[in-house]
Design a protein around this motif. Structure first.
Motif, mmCIF file in Angstrom:
data_model
loop_
_atom_site.group_PDB
_atom_site.id
_atom_site.type_symbol
_atom_site.label_atom_id
_atom_site.label_comp_id
_atom_site.label_asym_id
_atom_site.label_seq_id
_atom_site.Cartn_x
_atom_site.Cartn_y
_atom_site.Cartn_z
ATOM 1 N N ARG A 19 0.833 -1.212 0.000
ATOM 2 C CA ARG A 19 0.000 0.000 0.000
ATOM 3 C C ARG A 19 0.867 1.260 0.000
ATOM 4 N N ALA A 20 1.889 1.258 0.864
ATOM 5 C CA ALA A 20 2.768 2.426 0.933
ATOM 6 C C ALA A 20 3.484 2.658 -0.396
ATOM 7 N N ILE A 21 3.869 1.581 -1.052
ATOM 8 C CA ILE A 21 4.575 1.701 -2.330
ATOM 9 C C ILE A 21 3.629 2.215 -3.413
ATOM 10 N N ARG A 22 2.403 1.699 -3.440
ATOM 11 C CA ARG A 22 1.426 2.164 -4.436
ATOM 12 C C ARG A 22 1.176 3.666 -4.298
ATOM 13 N N GLU A 23 1.140 4.136 -3.054
ATOM 14 C CA GLU A 23 0.885 5.552 -2.813
ATOM 15 C C GLU A 23 2.026 6.423 -3.329
ATOM 16 N N ARG A 24 3.216 5.854 -3.465
ATOM 17 C CA ARG A 24 4.369 6.624 -3.932
ATOM 18 C C ARG A 24 4.527 6.584 -5.455
ATOM 19 N N THR A 25 3.809 5.676 -6.126
ATOM 20 C CA THR A 25 4.015 5.489 -7.559
ATOM 21 C C THR A 25 3.774 6.765 -8.355
ATOM 22 N N ALA A 26 2.650 7.441 -8.105
ATOM 23 C CA ALA A 26 2.346 8.671 -8.840
ATOM 24 C C ALA A 26 3.396 9.738 -8.568
ATOM 25 N N THR A 27 3.851 9.825 -7.320
ATOM 26 C CA THR A 27 4.884 10.803 -6.972
ATOM 27 C C THR A 27 6.171 10.533 -7.731
ATOM 28 N N ILE A 28 6.536 9.236 -7.830
ATOM 29 C CA ILE A 28 7.756 8.860 -8.550
ATOM 30 C C ILE A 28 7.640 9.209 -10.030
ATOM 31 N N GLU A 29 6.485 8.942 -10.643
ATOM 32 C CA GLU A 29 6.320 9.232 -12.065
ATOM 33 C C GLU A 29 6.321 10.739 -12.329
ATOM 34 N N ASN A 30 5.737 11.525 -11.421
ATOM 35 C CA ASN A 30 5.780 12.975 -11.573
ATOM 36 C C ASN A 30 7.214 13.491 -11.462
ATOM 37 N N MET A 31 7.958 12.915 -10.521
ATOM 38 C CA MET A 31 9.356 13.291 -10.364
ATOM 39 C C MET A 31 10.159 12.940 -11.611
ATOM 40 N N LEU A 32 9.859 11.794 -12.222
ATOM 41 C CA LEU A 32 10.541 11.385 -13.443
ATOM 42 C C LEU A 32 10.250 12.345 -14.589
ATOM 43 N N ASP A 33 9.013 12.786 -14.706
ATOM 44 C CA ASP A 33 8.676 13.744 -15.756
ATOM 45 C C ASP A 33 9.470 15.037 -15.583
ATOM 46 N N GLU A 34 9.667 15.455 -14.328
ATOM 47 C CA GLU A 34 10.477 16.648 -14.069
ATOM 48 C C GLU A 34 11.928 16.433 -14.499
ATOM 49 N N LEU A 35 12.466 15.246 -14.163
ATOM 50 C CA LEU A 35 13.839 14.938 -14.567
ATOM 51 C C LEU A 35 13.978 14.939 -16.089
ATOM 52 N N PHE A 36 13.001 14.329 -16.754
ATOM 53 C CA PHE A 36 13.086 14.241 -18.208
ATOM 54 C C PHE A 36 12.864 15.588 -18.886
ATOM 55 N N ASP A 37 12.132 16.490 -18.228
ATOM 56 C CA ASP A 37 12.001 17.843 -18.768
ATOM 57 C C ASP A 37 13.380 18.498 -18.870
ATOM 58 N N ASP A 38 14.234 18.234 -17.871
ATOM 59 C CA ASP A 38 15.585 18.803 -17.871
ATOM 60 C C ASP A 38 16.455 18.205 -18.970
ATOM 61 N N LEU A 39 16.166 16.938 -19.332
ATOM 62 C CA LEU A 39 17.003 16.234 -20.304
ATOM 63 C C LEU A 39 16.486 16.340 -21.734
ATOM 64 N N ALA A 40 15.261 16.805 -21.889
ATOM 65 C CA ALA A 40 14.593 16.744 -23.195
ATOM 66 C C ALA A 40 15.290 17.561 -24.269
ATOM 67 N N GLU A 41 15.993 18.625 -23.887
ATOM 68 C CA GLU A 41 16.641 19.476 -24.876
ATOM 69 C C GLU A 41 18.031 19.002 -25.241
ATOM 70 N N GLN A 42 18.506 17.967 -24.581
ATOM 71 C CA GLN A 42 19.858 17.478 -24.842
ATOM 72 C C GLN A 42 19.811 16.299 -25.809
#
Length: 435
Positions: free
Chosen positions: A134-157
């Protein structure tokens, strides 16, 4: 560090390395396992061990198995095979002291990771709720949002590093959230996690020993201050929880809290970094697999399981007999180290078929791998590592469907931990647009 300690450690290192080299050259299978060159293919060694039998004895008095069934038996048997003596069985003693002559806490040796019941049960049960499904499922959306932020930084490279720009940053952010700290400590955690992961192979040089000792001092001071701060100002984080916890009616000792923080950082960081790196490497190295995952993202979880089986981030685990044992017709004396080669067991044809050496995205029983261990010492963070790797792979392929491997990939110079130190990648779409 006392001169006597340096001299003793140096002597042990030299004698151990010389002995292992001689035995390795003589064809000793266990010596080849623990002293092979990190740039050689470990799976060839595992197959040579498998050919010699289900359980093989080396001339250094240690045993090794690549048999899946036997490996599972050993990992599940916490009565005859203990982990409390792991430190005694290491080629190099990692006991180190601070400037006052007091022994420093070594996370991999002093935490529940290397304890047997009842201490293991008490401490593991305390942290387990933080890693529940349950605790892990609750973190999944947070992890994916964090990944989108990381990839925003990398998208122009058009080129970046899938290990240092991605795989490292995912677990560091997740673990930092566990401790309730911010980005200012990311680089420190990243450096410590790398040192802890490398130390699992053994401290092989005086430079390694000094680096390891300095890291332990820094980490002990950092977590000690964090624990005291959470005593005064508790928050909604794991450290605050530990400060207030009383498993079995007794509060946790300062020693237990420091060791628990250290092992969650070391094990949680290093395993996940290498899992993510191995996933990216495998998928980008197999064009057909990449296409299937892009077309059907529901296959991503099984891809992660198959990477865990086929190219495990942890290649072997160590157990020590607590009494004389006979397994597979082989007599093992008390206090004997037994190397459970999960990298070999994960490719056992008796379990995974004649194509056990191949990566099979549609393999039905990939999850039967032993990468996370088995029995009471099954990795408490296994579910979280799976979620982090699957989320990373899913978002990566969605955001960068034309990603390709670039030149300059480098593998880690370690034997127990298997992964990449550098994995350059390039966006084929950007590259095509600029040519």
């Amino acid at each position: 560090m006392a001169k006597r300690e340096i001299a003793t450690s140096a002597s042990k290192m030299l004698m151990s390395r010389a002995m292992l080299r001689l035995l390795m050259m003589s064809g000793d299978p266990v010596a080849q396992l623990i002293a092979r060159r990190p740039d050689t293919d470990p799976y060839l060694i595992y197959e040579s061990i498998r050919e010699k039998g289900d359980l093989v004895r080396g001339n250094i008095g240690a045993f090794a198995t690549c048999d899946h069934e036997l490996a599972s038996v050993i990992l599940r048997d916490s009565t005859r095979f203990g982990s409390f003596a792991v430190a005694k069985a290491k080629p190099i003693d990692t006991t180190v002291y601070d400037d006052r002559g007091e022994r420093l806490i070594v996370p991999m040796d002093d935490s529940f990771l290397s304890m047997d019941p009842p201490d293991h049960t008490r401490l593991r049960r305390m942290v387990a709720p933080w890693f529940s499904p349950r605790a892990i499922r609750e973190r999944t959306a947070t992890i994916e949002n964090m990944l989108d932020e990381l990839f925003d930084d990398l998208a122009e490279q058009d080129q970046w590093d899938a290990v240092n720009d991605l795989a490292v940053r995912v677990p560091i952010r997740v673990i930092s959230a566990f401790f309730g700290i911010g980005e200012e400590d990311y680089e420190r955690f990243r450096r410590w996690g790398g040192i802890i992961g490398t130390s699992v192979d053994g401290i092989r040089t005086m430079r390694d020993l000094k680096t390891f000792r300095q890291m332990l001092i820094e980490m002990q001071d950092f977590f000690g201050e964090l624990i005291e701060r959470r005593r005064r100002e508790p928050g909604d984080d794991l450290v605050s929880f530990m400060v207030q916890a009383e498993p079995e009616g007794e509060p946790l000792t300062w020693h237990d809290m420091i060791a628990t923080c250290g092992v969650l950082l070391g094990a949680g960081f290093e395993t996940t970094v290498n899992l993510i790196g191995n996933c990216v490497l495998t998928v980008l190295d197999h064009a057909d697999i990449r296409k299937q995952l892009i077309d059907d993202p529901d296959l991503v979880p099984n891809a992660v399981e198959e990477v865990l089986r086929w190219d495990a981030p942890v290649q072997y685990l160590l157990r020590v007999t607590t009494q004389p044992v006979t397994l597979a017709g082989v007599d093992i004396p008390e206090d004997a180290p037994v190397f459970v080669v999960v990298g070999g067991a994960n490719r056992d044809p008796k379990v995974f078929g004649d194509n056990a050496q191949d990566f099979d995205l549609h393999r039905k029983n990939s999850r039967e791998h032993l990468t996370f261990g088995d029995g009471i010492h099954l990795c408490v963070g296994a579910g979280l590592a799976r979620i982090e790797a699957a989320a990373t792979l899913r978002v990566l392929l969605r955001r960068f469907p034309d990603l390709r491997l670039a030149e300059g990939a480098e593998r880690r110079p370690t034997r127990v931990v298997r992964g990449m130190t550098s994995l350059p990648v390039r966006d084929g779409a950007i590259a095509a647009a600029t040519t």
